[in-house]
Design a protein around this motif. Sequence first.
Motif, PDB file in Angstrom:
ATOM      1  N   ILE A  63     -17.309   2.760 -20.379  1.00  0.00           N
ATOM      2  CA  ILE A  63     -18.132   1.727 -21.013  1.00  0.00           C
ATOM      3  C   ILE A  63     -19.463   1.629 -20.245  1.00  0.00           C
ATOM      4  N   ASN A  64     -20.471   1.077 -20.919  1.00  0.00           N
ATOM      5  CA  ASN A  64     -21.765   0.822 -20.298  1.00  0.00           C
ATOM      6  C   ASN A  64     -21.949  -0.682 -20.144  1.00  0.00           C
ATOM      7  N   VAL A  65     -22.424  -1.093 -18.980  1.00  0.00           N
ATOM      8  CA  VAL A  65     -22.593  -2.514 -18.662  1.00  0.00           C
ATOM      9  C   VAL A  65     -24.023  -2.726 -18.188  1.00  0.00           C
ATOM     10  N   LYS A  66     -24.667  -3.803 -18.650  1.00  0.00           N
ATOM     11  CA  LYS A  66     -26.009  -4.157 -18.193  1.00  0.00           C
ATOM     12  C   LYS A  66     -25.891  -5.019 -16.948  1.00  0.00           C
ATOM     13  N   ALA A  67     -26.525  -4.562 -15.872  1.00  0.00           N
ATOM     14  CA  ALA A  67     -26.396  -5.249 -14.585  1.00  0.00           C
ATOM     15  C   ALA A  67     -27.147  -6.580 -14.600  1.00  0.00           C
ATOM     16  N   GLN A  68     -26.443  -7.643 -14.236  1.00  0.00           N
ATOM     17  CA  GLN A  68     -27.028  -8.972 -14.124  1.00  0.00           C
ATOM     18  C   GLN A  68     -27.076  -9.383 -12.647  1.00  0.00           C
ATOM     19  N   ARG A  69     -27.902 -10.364 -12.360  1.00  0.00           N
ATOM     20  CA  ARG A  69     -28.040 -10.796 -10.964  1.00  0.00           C
ATOM     21  C   ARG A  69     -26.698 -11.252 -10.389  1.00  0.00           C
ATOM     22  N   GLU A  70     -25.885 -11.934 -11.214  1.00  0.00           N
ATOM     23  CA  GLU A  70     -24.599 -12.447 -10.732  1.00  0.00           C
ATOM     24  C   GLU A  70     -23.554 -11.348 -10.514  1.00  0.00           C
ATOM     25  N   ASP A  71     -23.869 -10.111 -10.956  1.00  0.00           N
ATOM     26  CA  ASP A  71     -22.926  -9.006 -10.755  1.00  0.00           C
ATOM     27  C   ASP A  71     -22.996  -8.412  -9.355  1.00  0.00           C
ATOM     28  N   ASP A  72     -23.963  -8.861  -8.542  1.00  0.00           N
ATOM     29  CA  ASP A  72     -24.101  -8.296  -7.199  1.00  0.00           C
ATOM     30  C   ASP A  72     -22.846  -8.564  -6.369  1.00  0.00           C
ATOM     31  N   ARG A  73     -22.359  -7.504  -5.723  1.00  0.00           N
ATOM     32  CA  ARG A  73     -21.152  -7.528  -4.895  1.00  0.00           C
ATOM     33  C   ARG A  73     -19.895  -7.843  -5.701  1.00  0.00           C
ATOM     34  N   CYS A  74     -19.919  -7.580  -6.987  1.00  0.00           N
ATOM     35  CA  CYS A  74     -18.746  -7.817  -7.839  1.00  0.00           C
ATOM     36  C   CYS A  74     -17.778  -6.638  -7.722  1.00  0.00           C
ATOM     37  N   ASN A  75     -16.468  -6.942  -7.788  1.00  0.00           N
ATOM     38  CA  ASN A  75     -15.439  -5.900  -7.697  1.00  0.00           C
ATOM     39  C   ASN A  75     -15.100  -5.356  -9.082  1.00  0.00           C
ATOM     40  N   GLY A 100     -30.954  -5.602 -14.536  1.00  0.00           N
ATOM     41  CA  GLY A 100     -31.359  -5.358 -15.914  1.00  0.00           C
ATOM     42  C   GLY A 100     -31.127  -3.949 -16.387  1.00  0.00           C
ATOM     43  N   GLU A 101     -30.808  -3.038 -15.463  1.00  0.00           N
ATOM     44  CA  GLU A 101     -30.534  -1.658 -15.837  1.00  0.00           C
ATOM     45  C   GLU A 101     -29.067  -1.506 -16.235  1.00  0.00           C
ATOM     46  N   ALA A 102     -28.774  -0.396 -16.925  1.00  0.00           N
ATOM     47  CA  ALA A 102     -27.406  -0.128 -17.389  1.00  0.00           C
ATOM     48  C   ALA A 102     -26.662   0.702 -16.347  1.00  0.00           C
ATOM     49  N   LEU A 103     -25.391   0.422 -16.184  1.00  0.00           N
ATOM     50  CA  LEU A 103     -24.532   1.243 -15.341  1.00  0.00           C
ATOM     51  C   LEU A 103     -23.318   1.658 -16.152  1.00  0.00           C
ATOM     52  N   THR A 104     -22.713   2.748 -15.762  1.00  0.00           N
ATOM     53  CA  THR A 104     -21.548   3.290 -16.458  1.00  0.00           C
ATOM     54  C   THR A 104     -20.303   3.056 -15.618  1.00  0.00           C
ATOM     55  N   VAL A 105     -19.280   2.480 -16.263  1.00  0.00           N
ATOM     56  CA  VAL A 105     -17.983   2.269 -15.616  1.00  0.00           C
ATOM     57  C   VAL A 105     -17.001   3.226 -16.284  1.00  0.00           C
ATOM     58  N   LYS A 106     -16.420   4.107 -15.478  1.00  0.00           N
ATOM     59  CA  LYS A 106     -15.534   5.146 -16.023  1.00  0.00           C
ATOM     60  C   LYS A 106     -14.230   5.162 -15.250  1.00  0.00           C
ATOM     61  N   CYS A 107     -13.116   5.259 -15.991  1.00  0.00           N
ATOM     62  CA  CYS A 107     -11.778   5.339 -15.388  1.00  0.00           C
ATOM     63  C   CYS A 107     -11.020   6.489 -16.034  1.00  0.00           C
ATOM     64  N   HIS A 108     -10.372   7.304 -15.217  1.00  0.00           N
ATOM     65  CA  HIS A 108      -9.550   8.377 -15.776  1.00  0.00           C
ATOM     66  C   HIS A 108      -8.345   8.655 -14.878  1.00  0.00           C
TER      67      HIS A 108
END
Length: 454
Positions: A173-185, A125-133
Amino acid sequence: MEMLLFRVWALLALIPFPGAAEEIFEVSVWPDQALVKLGQSLMVNCSTTCPDPGPSGIETFLKKTQVDKGPQWKEFLLEDVTENSVLQCFFSCAGIQKDTSLGITVYQPPEQVILELQPSWVAMGEALTVKCHVPRVVPLENLSLTLLQGNQELHRKNFLSLAVASQRAEVTINVKAQREDDRCNFSCRAELDLSSHGGGLFHSSSDIKVLRIFGFPPPILEIEELYPLAGRDINVTCTGHVLTSPSPTLRLKGAPDAPAPGETAWLLLTTREEDNGRNFSCEASLEVQGQRLIKTTAMQLHVLYKPRLEESDCPGNQTWVKGTEQMLTCVPKGNPTPTLVCTWNGVIFNLDVPQKATQNHTGTYCCTATNQLGSVSKDIAVLVQGLDKGISSTIFIIIIVALGVGVVTIALYLNYKPCKIERRKLPYRQKEKNNEEESQFAVQRGEKCNAHNC
Protein backbone atom coordinates in the motif's frame (compact mmCIF):
# COMPACT_ATOMS: atom_id res chain seq x y z
CA MET A 1 -41.59 -78.66 22.65
CA GLU A 2 -42.75 -75.52 20.85
CA MET A 3 -40.54 -73.40 23.05
CA LEU A 4 -37.53 -75.55 22.15
CA LEU A 5 -38.18 -75.18 18.42
CA PHE A 6 -38.42 -71.37 18.79
CA ARG A 7 -35.06 -71.22 20.54
CA VAL A 8 -33.43 -73.33 17.84
CA TRP A 9 -34.90 -71.06 15.12
CA ALA A 10 -33.68 -67.98 16.96
CA LEU A 11 -30.14 -69.43 17.17
CA LEU A 12 -30.20 -70.27 13.46
CA ALA A 13 -31.30 -66.72 12.65
CA LEU A 14 -28.28 -65.32 14.47
CA ILE A 15 -25.85 -67.47 12.45
CA PRO A 16 -25.03 -65.67 9.12
CA PHE A 17 -25.27 -67.56 5.86
CA PRO A 18 -22.00 -68.32 4.05
CA GLY A 19 -20.67 -65.18 2.25
CA ALA A 20 -22.93 -62.75 4.11
CA ALA A 21 -20.05 -61.30 6.17
CA GLU A 22 -17.93 -60.92 3.09
CA GLU A 23 -20.59 -58.94 1.26
CA ILE A 24 -21.06 -56.37 4.02
CA PHE A 25 -17.35 -55.79 4.89
CA GLU A 26 -15.99 -52.25 5.15
CA VAL A 27 -12.65 -50.56 4.44
CA SER A 28 -11.41 -47.63 6.49
CA VAL A 29 -8.27 -45.44 6.65
CA TRP A 30 -6.69 -43.51 9.48
CA PRO A 31 -6.39 -40.58 9.79
CA ASP A 32 -9.61 -39.52 8.06
CA GLN A 33 -8.00 -36.11 7.28
CA ALA A 34 -4.27 -35.77 6.68
CA LEU A 35 -2.45 -32.47 7.20
CA VAL A 36 1.29 -32.75 6.67
CA LYS A 37 3.95 -30.09 7.05
CA LEU A 38 5.95 -29.59 3.86
CA GLY A 39 8.66 -32.22 3.54
CA GLN A 40 7.54 -34.24 6.59
CA SER A 41 6.32 -37.89 6.86
CA LEU A 42 2.86 -39.36 7.45
CA MET A 43 1.78 -42.65 9.00
CA VAL A 44 -1.32 -44.22 7.37
CA ASN A 45 -3.29 -47.24 8.66
CA CYS A 46 -5.67 -49.20 6.39
CA SER A 47 -8.09 -51.70 7.96
CA THR A 48 -11.13 -53.82 7.10
CA THR A 49 -13.97 -55.70 8.82
CA CYS A 50 -13.54 -58.70 6.52
CA PRO A 51 -12.69 -61.72 8.72
CA ASP A 52 -10.40 -63.21 6.09
CA PRO A 53 -9.25 -60.48 3.70
CA GLY A 54 -7.49 -61.11 0.44
CA PRO A 55 -5.06 -58.77 -1.44
CA SER A 56 -4.82 -55.30 0.06
CA GLY A 57 -2.64 -52.15 0.12
CA ILE A 58 -2.50 -48.48 -0.81
CA GLU A 59 -2.09 -46.65 -4.12
CA THR A 60 -0.13 -43.34 -4.16
CA PHE A 61 2.68 -41.67 -6.10
CA LEU A 62 4.36 -40.80 -2.80
CA LYS A 63 7.24 -42.83 -1.46
CA LYS A 64 5.68 -45.53 0.79
CA THR A 65 6.96 -48.23 3.13
CA GLN A 66 4.88 -50.90 4.91
CA VAL A 67 5.98 -50.81 8.54
CA ASP A 68 3.48 -53.19 10.23
CA LYS A 69 0.43 -55.36 9.61
CA GLY A 70 -2.21 -57.51 11.27
CA PRO A 71 -4.94 -59.95 10.13
CA GLN A 72 -7.25 -57.11 9.15
CA TRP A 73 -4.96 -54.05 8.88
CA LYS A 74 -1.76 -52.68 7.39
CA GLU A 75 0.31 -49.64 8.32
CA PHE A 76 2.40 -47.55 5.88
CA LEU A 77 4.90 -44.74 6.19
CA LEU A 78 4.76 -41.95 3.56
CA GLU A 79 8.02 -39.95 3.37
CA ASP A 80 8.98 -36.47 2.08
CA VAL A 81 5.43 -35.26 1.39
CA THR A 82 5.80 -32.07 -0.70
CA GLU A 83 2.47 -31.66 -2.51
CA ASN A 84 -1.21 -32.34 -2.09
CA SER A 85 -2.42 -35.77 -3.18
CA VAL A 86 -5.18 -38.38 -2.80
CA LEU A 87 -4.33 -41.85 -1.41
CA GLN A 88 -6.42 -44.98 -2.13
CA CYS A 89 -6.68 -47.76 0.51
CA PHE A 90 -8.14 -51.08 -0.75
CA PHE A 91 -9.05 -54.60 0.55
CA SER A 92 -10.60 -57.59 -1.17
CA CYS A 93 -12.89 -60.05 0.53
CA ALA A 94 -14.31 -63.23 -1.06
CA GLY A 95 -13.39 -61.91 -4.51
CA ILE A 96 -14.93 -58.47 -3.91
CA GLN A 97 -12.66 -55.38 -3.69
CA LYS A 98 -13.52 -52.19 -1.90
CA ASP A 99 -11.48 -49.02 -1.35
CA THR A 100 -11.58 -45.68 0.38
CA SER A 101 -9.65 -42.48 -0.23
CA LEU A 102 -7.65 -40.11 1.93
CA GLY A 103 -6.95 -36.50 0.94
CA ILE A 104 -3.50 -35.29 1.96
CA THR A 105 -2.96 -31.53 2.36
CA VAL A 106 0.53 -30.08 2.60
CA TYR A 107 1.08 -26.89 4.60
CA GLN A 108 3.94 -24.54 5.34
CA PRO A 109 3.33 -22.03 8.14
CA PRO A 110 4.44 -18.40 7.78
CA GLU A 111 7.73 -18.72 9.61
CA GLN A 112 9.28 -15.55 8.11
CA VAL A 113 7.33 -12.31 7.60
CA ILE A 114 9.23 -9.42 6.01
CA LEU A 115 8.13 -5.78 6.23
CA GLU A 116 9.65 -2.97 4.12
CA LEU A 117 9.24 0.81 4.36
CA GLN A 118 10.38 2.61 1.22
CA PRO A 119 11.90 4.98 2.20
CA SER A 120 12.30 4.67 5.94
CA TRP A 121 12.97 8.44 6.07
CA VAL A 122 10.45 10.50 4.16
CA ALA A 123 9.64 14.17 3.81
CA MET A 124 6.38 15.39 5.25
CA GLY A 125 3.59 15.20 2.68
CA GLU A 126 5.47 12.72 0.51
CA ALA A 127 4.26 9.18 -0.23
CA LEU A 128 5.90 6.09 1.21
CA THR A 129 5.36 2.45 0.31
CA VAL A 130 4.55 -0.17 2.95
CA LYS A 131 5.17 -3.70 1.70
CA CYS A 132 4.81 -7.07 3.45
CA HIS A 133 5.59 -10.49 2.01
CA VAL A 134 6.07 -14.07 3.17
CA PRO A 135 8.76 -15.99 1.25
CA ARG A 136 7.17 -19.46 1.56
CA VAL A 137 3.70 -20.39 2.77
CA VAL A 138 1.09 -23.01 1.68
CA PRO A 139 -1.80 -23.36 1.13
CA LEU A 140 -1.88 -19.73 0.01
CA GLU A 141 -5.68 -19.61 -0.14
CA ASN A 142 -5.77 -20.02 3.68
CA LEU A 143 -3.39 -17.09 4.30
CA SER A 144 -4.19 -13.52 5.31
CA LEU A 145 -1.76 -10.60 5.69
CA THR A 146 -2.50 -7.55 7.84
CA LEU A 147 -0.55 -4.28 7.80
CA LEU A 148 -0.54 -2.42 11.13
CA GLN A 149 0.40 1.13 12.10
CA GLY A 150 0.86 0.84 15.82
CA ASN A 151 -2.23 -1.12 16.88
CA GLN A 152 -4.36 0.26 14.05
CA GLU A 153 -5.12 -1.99 11.07
CA LEU A 154 -4.15 -0.23 7.82
CA HIS A 155 -4.96 -2.97 5.33
CA ARG A 156 -5.89 -6.66 5.29
CA LYS A 157 -5.56 -9.00 2.34
CA ASN A 158 -6.60 -12.64 1.93
CA PHE A 159 -5.88 -15.04 -0.90
CA LEU A 160 -9.13 -16.97 -1.18
CA SER A 161 -9.56 -16.78 -4.96
CA LEU A 162 -7.54 -19.17 -7.08
CA ALA A 163 -6.35 -16.31 -9.30
CA VAL A 164 -4.78 -14.57 -6.32
CA ALA A 165 -3.59 -17.81 -4.78
CA SER A 166 -1.32 -18.40 -7.77
CA GLN A 167 0.56 -15.15 -7.03
CA ARG A 168 3.14 -14.30 -4.41
CA ALA A 169 2.14 -13.89 -0.78
CA GLU A 170 2.54 -10.13 -0.52
CA VAL A 171 0.60 -6.94 0.11
CA THR A 172 1.62 -3.37 -0.81
CA ILE A 173 0.00 0.00 0.00
CA ASN A 174 1.01 3.65 -0.40
CA VAL A 175 0.70 6.03 2.56
CA LYS A 176 1.06 9.83 2.61
CA ALA A 177 3.43 10.84 5.39
CA GLN A 178 1.92 13.18 7.99
CA ARG A 179 3.69 15.06 10.75
CA GLU A 180 2.08 12.82 13.40
CA ASP A 181 3.52 9.72 11.68
CA ASP A 182 7.04 10.56 12.87
CA ARG A 183 8.53 7.70 14.92
CA CYS A 184 5.41 5.60 14.30
CA ASN A 185 5.72 1.79 14.38
CA PHE A 186 4.73 -0.30 11.38
CA SER A 187 4.37 -4.09 11.40
CA CYS A 188 2.80 -6.99 9.47
CA ARG A 189 0.93 -10.02 10.79
CA ALA A 190 0.50 -13.26 8.81
CA GLU A 191 -2.17 -15.87 9.69
CA LEU A 192 -2.61 -19.34 8.18
CA ASP A 193 -5.99 -20.79 9.14
CA LEU A 194 -6.12 -24.58 8.58
CA SER A 195 -9.29 -25.28 10.58
CA SER A 196 -11.10 -26.33 7.39
CA HIS A 197 -8.46 -29.08 6.93
CA GLY A 198 -8.66 -30.30 10.51
CA GLY A 199 -5.72 -28.18 11.66
CA GLY A 200 -5.25 -25.08 13.74
CA LEU A 201 -4.25 -21.43 13.29
CA PHE A 202 -0.64 -20.53 12.60
CA HIS A 203 0.46 -16.90 12.89
CA SER A 204 3.64 -14.90 12.78
CA SER A 205 4.63 -11.22 12.77
CA SER A 206 7.36 -9.15 11.19
CA ASP A 207 9.93 -7.03 12.93
CA ILE A 208 8.74 -3.53 13.81
CA LYS A 209 9.85 -0.71 11.50
CA VAL A 210 10.02 2.90 12.74
CA LEU A 211 9.17 5.70 10.29
CA ARG A 212 11.00 9.03 10.46
CA ILE A 213 9.37 12.19 9.09
CA PHE A 214 11.35 15.36 8.34
CA GLY A 215 10.76 18.60 6.44
CA PHE A 216 12.44 18.85 3.03
CA PRO A 217 10.64 21.42 0.85
CA PRO A 218 11.80 22.23 -2.70
CA PRO A 219 14.60 24.82 -3.04
CA ILE A 220 13.95 28.48 -3.91
CA LEU A 221 14.90 29.63 -7.42
CA GLU A 222 14.93 33.38 -8.07
CA ILE A 223 15.55 35.18 -11.37
CA GLU A 224 16.16 38.89 -10.82
CA GLU A 225 14.06 39.79 -13.86
CA LEU A 226 11.90 37.30 -15.72
CA TYR A 227 11.41 39.53 -18.79
CA PRO A 228 14.69 41.41 -19.29
CA LEU A 229 15.80 43.24 -22.44
CA ALA A 230 18.59 41.62 -24.44
CA GLY A 231 22.01 42.75 -23.19
CA ARG A 232 20.95 43.29 -19.57
CA ASP A 233 22.82 41.73 -16.59
CA ILE A 234 20.64 39.70 -14.20
CA ASN A 235 21.29 37.52 -11.15
CA VAL A 236 19.96 33.95 -10.84
CA THR A 237 20.07 32.43 -7.31
CA CYS A 238 19.30 29.01 -5.84
CA THR A 239 18.75 28.77 -2.07
CA GLY A 240 17.42 26.17 0.37
CA HIS A 241 15.03 26.38 3.31
CA VAL A 242 16.24 26.33 6.90
CA LEU A 243 15.87 22.72 7.99
CA THR A 244 16.19 20.90 11.29
CA SER A 245 17.91 18.09 9.40
CA PRO A 246 21.35 18.59 7.73
CA SER A 247 21.43 21.33 5.11
CA PRO A 248 21.02 20.12 1.51
CA THR A 249 23.53 20.52 -1.29
CA LEU A 250 22.37 22.98 -3.96
CA ARG A 251 23.15 22.96 -7.67
CA LEU A 252 22.13 25.63 -10.16
CA LYS A 253 22.09 24.49 -13.78
CA GLY A 254 24.53 26.65 -15.74
CA ALA A 255 26.46 27.87 -12.69
CA PRO A 256 30.24 27.32 -12.99
CA ASP A 257 30.77 25.94 -9.46
CA ALA A 258 28.72 24.01 -6.94
CA PRO A 259 28.55 25.69 -3.50
CA ALA A 260 29.24 24.01 -0.19
CA PRO A 261 26.25 22.45 1.66
CA GLY A 262 23.98 25.18 3.03
CA GLU A 263 25.42 27.92 0.78
CA THR A 264 23.56 29.70 -2.04
CA ALA A 265 24.25 28.88 -5.67
CA TRP A 266 24.19 31.91 -8.01
CA LEU A 267 24.88 32.95 -11.57
CA LEU A 268 25.42 36.39 -13.19
CA LEU A 269 24.01 36.34 -16.72
CA THR A 270 24.20 38.88 -19.56
CA THR A 271 21.05 38.15 -21.51
CA ARG A 272 21.14 37.46 -25.22
CA GLU A 273 18.39 36.91 -27.75
CA GLU A 274 19.36 33.23 -27.80
CA ASP A 275 18.52 33.00 -24.06
CA ASN A 276 14.82 33.55 -24.74
CA GLY A 277 13.01 30.44 -23.50
CA ARG A 278 16.04 29.19 -21.57
CA ASN A 279 15.18 26.92 -18.62
CA PHE A 280 16.91 27.22 -15.26
CA SER A 281 16.71 24.53 -12.57
CA CYS A 282 17.65 24.64 -8.91
CA GLU A 283 18.30 21.20 -7.39
CA ALA A 284 18.62 20.38 -3.69
CA SER A 285 19.91 16.98 -2.61
CA LEU A 286 20.02 15.55 0.89
CA GLU A 287 21.42 12.24 2.10
CA VAL A 288 19.42 10.60 4.90
CA GLN A 289 20.17 7.14 6.26
CA GLY A 290 22.15 6.21 3.17
CA GLN A 291 19.41 7.40 0.80
CA ARG A 292 19.79 10.48 -1.42
CA LEU A 293 16.67 12.62 -1.72
CA ILE A 294 16.36 15.23 -4.49
CA LYS A 295 13.97 18.18 -4.92
CA THR A 296 13.99 20.46 -7.98
CA THR A 297 12.50 23.88 -8.83
CA ALA A 298 12.49 25.11 -12.45
CA MET A 299 11.78 28.48 -14.14
CA GLN A 300 11.96 29.84 -17.69
CA LEU A 301 13.63 33.08 -18.80
CA HIS A 302 11.98 35.36 -21.38
CA VAL A 303 14.36 37.78 -23.12
CA LEU A 304 12.74 40.74 -24.91
CA TYR A 305 14.20 41.98 -28.21
CA LYS A 306 13.19 43.94 -31.32
CA PRO A 307 11.84 42.23 -34.46
CA ARG A 308 14.23 40.77 -37.03
CA LEU A 309 13.64 39.63 -40.61
CA GLU A 310 16.48 37.22 -41.35
CA GLU A 311 17.28 35.91 -44.81
CA SER A 312 16.88 32.29 -43.67
CA ASP A 313 13.30 32.87 -42.54
CA CYS A 314 12.34 35.71 -44.89
CA PRO A 315 14.21 35.38 -48.24
CA GLY A 316 14.58 38.61 -50.23
CA ASN A 317 14.12 36.82 -53.58
CA GLN A 318 11.38 34.26 -54.10
CA THR A 319 10.36 32.40 -57.27
CA TRP A 320 6.82 31.19 -57.87
CA VAL A 321 5.56 28.83 -60.59
CA LYS A 322 2.65 30.09 -62.63
CA GLY A 323 -0.66 28.29 -61.95
CA THR A 324 0.43 26.77 -58.59
CA GLU A 325 -0.70 27.64 -55.06
CA GLN A 326 1.88 29.89 -53.42
CA MET A 327 2.35 31.83 -50.17
CA LEU A 328 4.80 34.58 -49.34
CA THR A 329 7.55 33.12 -47.14
CA CYS A 330 8.41 35.47 -44.28
CA VAL A 331 8.59 34.55 -40.57
CA PRO A 332 9.79 37.33 -38.25
CA LYS A 333 11.73 36.81 -35.03
CA GLY A 334 11.31 38.83 -31.87
CA ASN A 335 9.92 38.83 -28.33
CA PRO A 336 7.11 39.68 -27.84
CA THR A 337 6.09 37.87 -31.02
CA PRO A 338 5.91 40.47 -33.81
CA THR A 339 2.97 41.06 -36.10
CA LEU A 340 3.77 40.96 -39.83
CA VAL A 341 2.13 43.11 -42.51
CA CYS A 342 3.10 42.89 -46.21
CA THR A 343 1.87 45.27 -48.91
CA TRP A 344 1.87 44.84 -52.69
CA ASN A 345 1.21 47.82 -54.95
CA GLY A 346 -0.01 49.73 -51.90
CA VAL A 347 -2.52 47.00 -50.93
CA ILE A 348 -2.16 44.70 -47.87
CA PHE A 349 -1.35 41.16 -49.06
CA ASN A 350 -3.10 38.23 -47.38
CA LEU A 351 -0.35 36.07 -45.84
CA ASP A 352 -2.66 33.35 -44.49
CA VAL A 353 -4.43 32.22 -47.68
CA PRO A 354 -2.50 30.54 -50.55
CA GLN A 355 -2.63 32.44 -53.86
CA LYS A 356 -2.81 30.95 -57.35
CA ALA A 357 0.30 32.42 -58.94
CA THR A 358 -0.13 34.57 -62.06
CA GLN A 359 2.17 36.94 -63.91
CA ASN A 360 0.45 39.79 -62.06
CA HIS A 361 2.04 38.58 -58.80
CA THR A 362 5.50 39.45 -60.10
CA GLY A 363 6.84 42.47 -58.26
CA THR A 364 8.24 43.79 -55.00
CA TYR A 365 6.45 43.24 -51.69
CA CYS A 366 7.18 45.35 -48.61
CA CYS A 367 6.95 43.43 -45.30
CA THR A 368 7.05 45.09 -41.85
CA ALA A 369 7.37 43.27 -38.52
CA THR A 370 6.31 45.14 -35.37
CA ASN A 371 6.26 44.50 -31.61
CA GLN A 372 6.27 46.72 -28.52
CA LEU A 373 10.01 47.36 -28.85
CA GLY A 374 10.08 48.55 -32.46
CA SER A 375 9.68 47.52 -36.09
CA VAL A 376 11.72 46.43 -39.11
CA SER A 377 10.92 46.35 -42.85
CA LYS A 378 12.21 44.36 -45.81
CA ASP A 379 11.53 44.28 -49.55
CA ILE A 380 10.86 40.87 -51.11
CA ALA A 381 11.17 40.43 -54.90
CA VAL A 382 8.80 37.81 -56.32
CA LEU A 383 9.32 36.36 -59.81
CA VAL A 384 6.55 34.27 -61.42
CA GLN A 385 7.77 31.85 -64.12
CA GLY A 386 5.42 30.35 -66.73
CA LEU A 387 5.09 26.60 -66.53
CA ASP A 388 4.27 26.15 -70.32
CA LYS A 389 7.16 28.39 -71.39
CA GLY A 390 9.60 26.35 -69.44
CA ILE A 391 8.26 23.12 -70.95
CA SER A 392 8.43 24.53 -74.52
CA SER A 393 11.99 25.66 -74.01
CA THR A 394 12.93 22.29 -72.65
CA ILE A 395 11.30 20.46 -75.56
CA PHE A 396 12.98 22.80 -78.06
CA ILE A 397 16.37 22.15 -76.51
CA ILE A 398 15.76 18.38 -76.57
CA ILE A 399 14.77 18.54 -80.28
CA ILE A 400 17.86 20.59 -81.20
CA VAL A 401 20.13 18.20 -79.35
CA ALA A 402 18.43 15.17 -80.98
CA LEU A 403 18.79 16.69 -84.48
CA GLY A 404 22.44 17.45 -83.85
CA VAL A 405 23.15 13.93 -82.72
CA GLY A 406 21.30 12.54 -85.78
CA VAL A 407 23.27 14.67 -88.25
CA VAL A 408 26.59 13.69 -86.71
CA THR A 409 25.61 10.00 -86.76
CA ILE A 410 24.63 10.07 -90.47
CA ALA A 411 27.80 11.92 -91.42
CA LEU A 412 29.97 9.44 -89.61
CA TYR A 413 28.13 6.55 -91.22
CA LEU A 414 28.49 7.92 -94.75
CA ASN A 415 32.17 8.65 -94.24
CA TYR A 416 32.82 5.27 -92.76
CA LYS A 417 30.93 3.05 -95.30
CA PRO A 418 32.66 4.10 -98.63
CA CYS A 419 36.03 3.74 -96.99
CA LYS A 420 35.14 0.26 -96.10
CA ILE A 421 33.93 -0.61 -99.61
CA GLU A 422 36.97 0.99 -101.15
CA ARG A 423 39.29 -1.02 -98.94
CA ARG A 424 37.48 -4.21 -99.81
CA LYS A 425 37.56 -3.67 -103.66
CA LEU A 426 41.07 -2.22 -103.88
CA PRO A 427 42.95 -5.45 -104.77
CA TYR A 428 40.62 -6.30 -107.70
CA ARG A 429 40.84 -2.84 -109.25
CA GLN A 430 44.62 -2.89 -108.88
CA LYS A 431 44.74 -6.21 -110.75
CA GLU A 432 42.64 -4.81 -113.63
CA LYS A 433 44.86 -1.77 -113.78
CA ASN A 434 47.94 -3.98 -113.94
CA ASN A 435 46.40 -6.05 -116.79
CA GLU A 436 45.56 -2.94 -118.78
CA GLU A 437 49.13 -1.64 -118.36
CA GLU A 438 50.53 -4.98 -119.51
CA SER A 439 48.27 -4.99 -122.62
CA GLN A 440 49.27 -1.48 -123.56
CA PHE A 441 52.94 -2.39 -123.05
CA ALA A 442 52.56 -5.44 -125.34
CA VAL A 443 50.90 -3.40 -128.11
CA GLN A 444 53.54 -0.76 -127.95
CA ARG A 445 56.26 -3.40 -128.06
CA GLY A 446 54.66 -5.09 -131.08
CA GLU A 447 54.50 -1.83 -132.98
CA LYS A 448 58.15 -1.17 -132.27
CA CYS A 449 59.14 -4.63 -133.52
CA ASN A 450 57.23 -4.19 -136.79
CA ALA A 451 58.94 -0.91 -137.35
CA HIS A 452 62.37 -2.44 -136.86
CA ASN A 453 61.60 -5.78 -138.47
CA CYS A 454 62.07 -7.69 -135.18
